[in-house]
Design a protein around this motif. Sequence first.
Motif, PDB file in Angstrom:
ATOM      1  N   SER A 155      40.352  47.781  57.093  1.00 60.05           N
ATOM      2  CA  SER A 155      40.946  46.760  56.272  1.00 60.05           C
ATOM      3  C   SER A 155      41.718  47.471  55.138  1.00 60.05           C
ATOM      4  N   GLU A 209      41.649  46.780  52.069  1.00 57.43           N
ATOM      5  CA  GLU A 209      40.698  46.601  50.957  1.00 57.43           C
ATOM      6  C   GLU A 209      39.363  47.061  51.206  1.00 57.43           C
ATOM      7  N   ASP A 257      35.268  48.120  49.418  1.00 61.27           N
ATOM      8  CA  ASP A 257      34.270  48.004  48.407  1.00 61.27           C
ATOM      9  C   ASP A 257      34.670  48.059  47.113  1.00 61.27           C
ATOM     10  N   ASN A 263      33.491  42.003  41.391  1.00 58.19           N
ATOM     11  CA  ASN A 263      33.201  41.437  42.330  1.00 58.19           C
ATOM     12  C   ASN A 263      34.478  41.361  43.267  1.00 58.19           C
ATOM     13  N   TRP A 264      34.574  42.537  44.428  1.00 54.42           N
ATOM     14  CA  TRP A 264      35.906  42.627  44.873  1.00 54.42           C
ATOM     15  C   TRP A 264      35.945  41.698  46.372  1.00 54.42           C
ATOM     16  N   ASP A 265      34.965  41.128  46.309  1.00 53.63           N
ATOM     17  CA  ASP A 265      34.877  40.069  47.449  1.00 53.63           C
ATOM     18  C   ASP A 265      35.855  38.961  46.939  1.00 53.63           C
ATOM     19  N   TRP A 266      36.114  38.594  45.580  1.00 49.86           N
ATOM     20  CA  TRP A 266      36.816  37.740  45.305  1.00 49.86           C
ATOM     21  C   TRP A 266      37.991  38.346  44.477  1.00 49.86           C
ATOM     22  N   ASN A 267      39.014  38.738  45.231  1.00 52.22           N
ATOM     23  CA  ASN A 267      40.113  39.312  44.678  1.00 52.22           C
ATOM     24  C   ASN A 267      41.454  38.502  44.679  1.00 52.22           C
ATOM     25  N   ARG A 292      34.329  27.209  46.831  1.00 52.12           N
ATOM     26  CA  ARG A 292      33.668  28.410  46.877  1.00 52.12           C
ATOM     27  C   ARG A 292      32.363  28.537  46.646  1.00 52.12           C
ATOM     28  N   ALA A 303      30.486  35.067  40.998  1.00 48.24           N
ATOM     29  CA  ALA A 303      31.661  34.755  41.947  1.00 48.24           C
ATOM     30  C   ALA A 303      32.281  33.359  41.524  1.00 48.24           C
ATOM     31  N   TYR A 310      42.473  33.282  45.878  1.00 47.47           N
ATOM     32  CA  TYR A 310      42.074  34.466  46.300  1.00 47.47           C
ATOM     33  C   TYR A 310      42.107  34.473  47.829  1.00 47.47           C
ATOM     34  N   ALA A 343      40.232  35.532  49.977  1.00 52.24           N
ATOM     35  CA  ALA A 343      39.080  35.055  50.557  1.00 52.24           C
ATOM     36  C   ALA A 343      39.026  33.543  50.844  1.00 52.24           C
TER      37      ALA A 343
END
Length: 322
Positions: free
Chosen positions: A114, A116, A118, A155-159, A244, A251, A260, A262
């Motif tokens: 990836s 991107e 963590d 929280n990088w899961d939601w960029n 979401r 988040a 996002y 994601a």
Amino acid sequence: MKSKLISMHFITSFLTLFVISLGMVSCSSDDDSDTDTDTTDCVQQDLAEGSGVCDTELAYDSSVTISINGTDRIITTNSIPDHLVGTFINGNITEQNETYTITTDPVLTGNLTSLEGDNGPEYIFGILLDGVELDPIAAEPWPHSDLGVMDPDVNWDWNLEALNVPIGLDCNYSHVQPTGKYHHHGTPTLYDLVADADGTEMVQVGWAADGYPIYYKYAYTDADDSSSAVIEMTSSYELLTGNRPGDGESAPCSEYNGAYSADYEYVDGLGTLDEANGRTGVTPEFPDGTFYYILTDGDSFPSIPRYFRGTPSDDFQQGPGN
């Protein structure tokens, strides 16, 4: 070798934070009836209303050289595009002095790497033949506070997805870092190899960091037959539906709308391209076959691929410590 600096995207995120904040609107409701999901504290990120404008002609000329040394492809560039660009609140486009080394003998690893990680963006995807970087990942993680990427609850899961939110991109889905480097978050509309493509042939537009070629939009119907018709390739990603799963604090919990990265999921076989927006087959430059990546248009996620199938060159690393 490319100089290793802390990613300027992290600096840019502070400068564009107030723009992002303007896009946040409340999803609160005056309806006091019970619901299965409490969205009282949810906020929704507005989407950008189309791409920006390109009305500026640069005073610099584009300069790029590509040479082969053994199994290395060496690209030296001043990162200046040969087309109109926009104007940006965080600085002006200036000449750079960049050198990238990419293998001429790439190998599929069997895994996805990836762009991107963590802790945010880790790789630039590649470089166009005009020497301008393809760098799709923004540094705009949840919760978009005044501390930006330094927020302890980041929280990088939601960029935020750069293609879709108002972070100041021009008509090429591109903008400038505070260093003066112009770079693309999506396929540049005015890049001549993109603008002139008419769908009658495959057009190579660049090189990925792992050494595989990048083509724009069109490829053979039968991947292994160069005499088959050329058609538009399609992404296998689609926008999720519903809300979401977050709580509005750690988040986001608002409705999926593409704000996002994601918000999108890969569906095998949905389009003609794989999870890395690529496929294997013959091309004009590789008549014996190769894996290759496809750029889709800037309004079609992911536009620039978000994964590598091979091993990326260290010259394309970014983020803290690079």
